[in-house]
Design an enzyme around this catalytic site. Structure first.
Site, PDB file in Angstrom:
ATOM      1  N   ASP A 168     -73.293 -26.261 -23.581  1.00 34.99           N
ATOM      2  CA  ASP A 168     -74.578 -25.558 -23.550  1.00 34.99           C
ATOM      3  C   ASP A 168     -75.717 -26.494 -23.156  1.00 34.99           C
ATOM      4  OD1 ASP A 168     -72.615 -24.493 -25.645  1.00 34.99           O
ATOM      5  OD2 ASP A 168     -73.879 -22.755 -25.320  1.00 34.99           O
ATOM      6  N   ASP A 197     -71.454 -22.992 -20.548  1.00 40.32           N
ATOM      7  CA  ASP A 197     -72.900 -22.790 -20.440  1.00 40.32           C
ATOM      8  C   ASP A 197     -73.543 -24.018 -19.803  1.00 40.32           C
ATOM      9  OD1 ASP A 197     -72.669 -20.262 -21.382  1.00 40.32           O
ATOM     10  OD2 ASP A 197     -73.885 -20.546 -23.193  1.00 40.32           O
ATOM     11  N   TYR A 200     -78.035 -22.507 -17.255  1.00 38.35           N
ATOM     12  CA  TYR A 200     -78.986 -21.504 -17.775  1.00 38.35           C
ATOM     13  C   TYR A 200     -79.924 -20.981 -16.681  1.00 38.35           C
ATOM     14  CZ  TYR A 200     -77.173 -22.321 -22.402  1.00 38.35           C
ATOM     15  OH  TYR A 200     -76.331 -22.415 -23.466  1.00 38.35           O
ATOM     16  N   ASN A 234     -70.764 -17.782 -21.329  1.00 38.68           N
ATOM     17  CA  ASN A 234     -71.429 -16.519 -20.999  1.00 38.68           C
ATOM     18  C   ASN A 234     -72.542 -16.698 -19.966  1.00 38.68           C
ATOM     19  OD1 ASN A 234     -72.396 -17.818 -23.477  1.00 38.68           O
ATOM     20  ND2 ASN A 234     -74.041 -16.312 -23.387  1.00 38.68           N
ATOM     21  N   HIS A 235     -73.157 -17.890 -19.922  1.00 34.79           N
ATOM     22  CA  HIS A 235     -74.210 -18.115 -18.923  1.00 34.79           C
ATOM     23  C   HIS A 235     -73.647 -18.377 -17.531  1.00 34.79           C
ATOM     24  CE1 HIS A 235     -77.827 -17.911 -21.423  1.00 34.79           C
ATOM     25  NE2 HIS A 235     -77.039 -18.336 -22.401  1.00 34.79           N
ATOM     26  N   HIS A 319     -65.405 -21.370 -24.857  1.00 35.22           N
ATOM     27  CA  HIS A 319     -66.849 -21.363 -25.070  1.00 35.22           C
ATOM     28  C   HIS A 319     -67.240 -20.827 -26.444  1.00 35.22           C
ATOM     29  CE1 HIS A 319     -71.016 -21.602 -24.201  1.00 35.22           C
ATOM     30  NE2 HIS A 319     -71.188 -20.318 -24.422  1.00 35.22           N
ATOM     31  N   HIS A 328     -76.454 -16.912 -35.875  1.00 35.34           N
ATOM     32  CA  HIS A 328     -76.470 -16.546 -34.465  1.00 35.34           C
ATOM     33  C   HIS A 328     -75.030 -16.542 -33.924  1.00 35.34           C
ATOM     34  CE1 HIS A 328     -78.912 -15.555 -31.130  1.00 35.34           C
ATOM     35  NE2 HIS A 328     -78.445 -16.507 -30.354  1.00 35.34           N
ATOM     36  N   HIS A 329     -74.657 -15.468 -33.263  1.00 35.14           N
ATOM     37  CA  HIS A 329     -73.298 -15.292 -32.717  1.00 35.14           C
ATOM     38  C   HIS A 329     -72.228 -15.200 -33.812  1.00 35.14           C
ATOM     39  CE1 HIS A 329     -74.911 -15.980 -28.789  1.00 35.14           C
ATOM     40  NE2 HIS A 329     -75.121 -17.259 -28.962  1.00 35.14           N
ATOM     41  N   HIS A 356     -71.450 -22.466 -27.363  1.00 33.17           N
ATOM     42  CA  HIS A 356     -72.059 -21.162 -27.597  1.00 33.17           C
ATOM     43  C   HIS A 356     -73.126 -21.158 -28.692  1.00 33.17           C
ATOM     44  CE1 HIS A 356     -72.372 -17.027 -26.639  1.00 33.17           C
ATOM     45  NE2 HIS A 356     -71.787 -16.548 -27.711  1.00 33.17           N
ATOM     46  N   HIS A 358     -75.814 -22.948 -30.666  1.00 29.27           N
ATOM     47  CA  HIS A 358     -76.568 -24.143 -30.287  1.00 29.27           C
ATOM     48  C   HIS A 358     -76.808 -25.041 -31.495  1.00 29.27           C
ATOM     49  CE1 HIS A 358     -78.021 -21.634 -26.640  1.00 29.27           C
ATOM     50  NE2 HIS A 358     -76.756 -21.984 -26.567  1.00 29.27           N
TER      51      HIS A 358
END
Ligand SMILES: *[C@@H]1O[C@H](CO)[C@@H](O)[C@H](O)[C@H]1NC(C)=O
Ligand SMILES: *[C@@H]1O[C@H](CO)[C@@H](O)[C@H](O)[C@H]1NC(C)=O
Ligand SMILES: *[C@@H]1O[C@H](CO)[C@@H](O)[C@H](O)[C@H]1NC(C)=O
Ligand SMILES: *[C@@H]1O[C@H](CO)[C@@H](O)[C@H](O)[C@H]1NC(C)=O
Ligand SMILES: *[C@@H]1O[C@H](CO)[C@@H](O)[C@H](O)[C@H]1NC(C)=O
Ligand SMILES: [Fe+2]
Length: 470
Positions: A168, A197, A200, A234-235, A319, A328-329, A356, A358
């Protein structure tokens, strides 16, 4: 309130007092409350030094390499020329040799909404000598550029090797700090395991792909000299049917090559490589992975092929984490966990690295594979055959840190902290590997978390297969 509760509460308080800078909850491991410096989460401006375009007409830029075969004797060199296709060849020679060889690659370009890419070249160099420094040159006439890399030693059980871990990353000032800390870490990483990732660019209007180009130029200072092993996040999807971009992974697949065919994979998004004493399996969290899908079928055939006598360290990259206790997530990796955790335990995978989220997190060796819908056995339990799960999504992208943690810290979580940083996996021999996590706010040599990993296959006398050394 019973006497036992009061006593437990008192013990907790005592523990908090003892570990002054760390909060230990009774349930789980350590939730670090380290306070990092203020970060602004903005991308470096387009005119930043790290994005500088190399001088000269049609000069190759965004030069990076990855492993090009299964054993480590191959390298894929990728680069972009902005003005015209130019040459597809790479000139290369061993450090101690005057004989120059040339390999021929191919060139691609793509359109994304109203963006047109440069000429993106990929060239596989094969049959190199192991453990050898090579120079290589790309470009034509006046504007050639020269770099170098070192091939890994021949795969073998006791070959030491040092991997870097970043996820990321993005392209903020923090991203630049992370990369700088990786480069200046005294434990020199020899290859980068990148857990997805990348740029971005998709956070810009219409996924402005100029930010893919800047990212390629940013990482060149490392990735042109040591292979970055790619995992898609995902990015990388860049899936926006509203603007006509209905095919996922278009920029990623054009820009990044992986040696997927040599591991009999049918997709660049999942594949395997051997490197020194490690066998690395890359998975795609954002491709179908249910029963009978191509990825499932590939992994089912792949895991039995791993020869732990040759490559004792079995490492998986994906990821989206299967174990993460951040808010988050939370549980996004649950479907993948349900599908594949039994295999990871069965094949005694050593470590699963993901991004994924952060932040940083390391799990205990736990598994949660006993549940059968009616037996209520749905909590993770200690399992010496299970991998350690490490989330290293703390590269420093513009979305900032995932600071909110589920409370109390679950038992499976050994250490978690929301700071930017990178990891180093330092394999010593068939039985011992050392993992360290480095936060950007510390000096280059400081490890905020670390542990010895004892190999899953070469069993040891130690009572516990992993323990924390601080
Ligand atoms: C692409 O479209 C966006 C939005 O209409 C615009 O701002 C941008 O300048 C365009 N870029 C190019 C290269 O045409
Ligand atoms: C290459 O360099 C020579 C001499 O400096 C110059 O005359 C020529 O125009 C250059 N070619 C290109 C394509 O820039
Ligand atoms: C990025 O880091 C490098 C190495 O520390 C430094 O030379 C460069 O100036 C930094 N660039 C930015 C935009 O911060
Ligand atoms: C596994 O690797 C060892 C060590 O390189 C080798 O001797 C053995 O033949 C290999 N086994 C198989 C089944 O390939
Ligand atoms: C493997 O490495 C560990 C850690 O460096 C060391 O203590 C151990 O003696 C090594 N084992 C062998 C067989 O060399
Ligand atoms: Fe992600």
């Amino acid at each position: 309130m019973g006497m036992k509760r009061v006593y437990t509460g008192f013990l907790c308080l005592l523990t908090v007092l003892i570990l002054s800078s760390r909060v230990r909850l009774c349930d789980g491991g350590i939730s670090s409350n380290y306070v990092r410096k203020y970060n602004s989460n903005v991308d470096m401006p387009l005119n930043s030094d790290v994005f500088r375009v190399p001088p000269g007409y049609n000069a190759p830029q965004q030069v990076y390499i990855t492993q090009g075969d299964h054993e480590g004797k191959g390298v894929i060199v990728s680069w972009t020329t902005p003005d015209e296709p130019g040459s597809n060849s790479v000139l290369y020679w061993a450090e101690n040799s005057n004989v120059k060889s040339s390999a021929e690659g191919f060139v691609v370009s793509y359109r994304y909404y109203n963006y047109t890419s440069g000429y993106i070249h990929h060239c596989t160099i094969k049959d190199l000598e192991f453990d050898t420094k090579y120079y290589y040159e790309v470009g034509l006439e006046n504007t050639t550029r020269k770099f170098w890399f070192v091939t890994p030693p021949k795969p073998g059980p006791d070959v030491p090797y040092t991997f870097g871990l970043i996820g990321d990353l993005g392209q903020t000032y923090d991203s630049n700090n992370t990369l700088t800390h990786y480069e200046l870490n005294p434990l020199k990483g020899q290859a980068m395991l990148f857990v997805g990732d990348l740029s971005y660019a998709d956070n810009y209007p219409f996924h402005n792909n100029i930010r893919w180009d800047t990212w390629g130029r940013f990482i060149e200072r490392s990735a042109a000299y040591q292979p970055w092993i790619w995992t898609a996040g995902n990015h990388e999807l860049d899936f926006v049917p509203e603007i006509g971009e209905s095919k996922p992974f278009v920029p990623y697949k054009h820009r990044f090559s992986t040696p997927y065919r040599v591991s009999d994979s049918t997709s660049p998004l999942w594949y395997s490589i051997k490197r020194a004493s490690a066998y690395i399996i890359v998975m795609s969290s954002y491709s179908a992975f249910g029963t009978y899908t191509p990825q499932w079928k590939w992994l089912k055939n792949e895991l039995p092929k791993v020869n732990r006598s040759e490559t004792p360290w079995l490492i998986i990259l994906m990821h989206c984490p299967m174990y993460s206790s951040y808010v988050h997530h939370y549980m996004e990796g649950e479907t993948m966990r349900v599908m594949y955790e039994p295999w990871f335990v069965n094949y005694k995978v050593d470590v699963v690295f993901a991004g994924h989220v952060h932040a940083y997190e390391r799990s205990e060796r736990v598994s949660n594979v006993a549940y059968n819908i009616i037996n209520r056995k749905c909590s993770p339990v200690r399992d010496e055959s299970a991998p350690v799960y490490i989330t290293i999504g703390d590269g420093g992208n513009q979305e900032g840190l995932a600071t909110e943690m589920t409370q109390p810290q679950p038992r499976y979580s050994a250490y978690r902290e929301a700071s930017f940083g990178h990891g180093i996996l330092d394999i010593k021999n068939r039985t011992h590997a050392y993992f360290g996590w480095h936060r950007n706010d510390d000096g280059y040599a400081v490890e905020a978390d670390s542990l010895w990993l004892f190999n899953r296959y070469w069993k040891l006398d130690e009572p516990s297969a992993s323990h924390v050394m601080r």
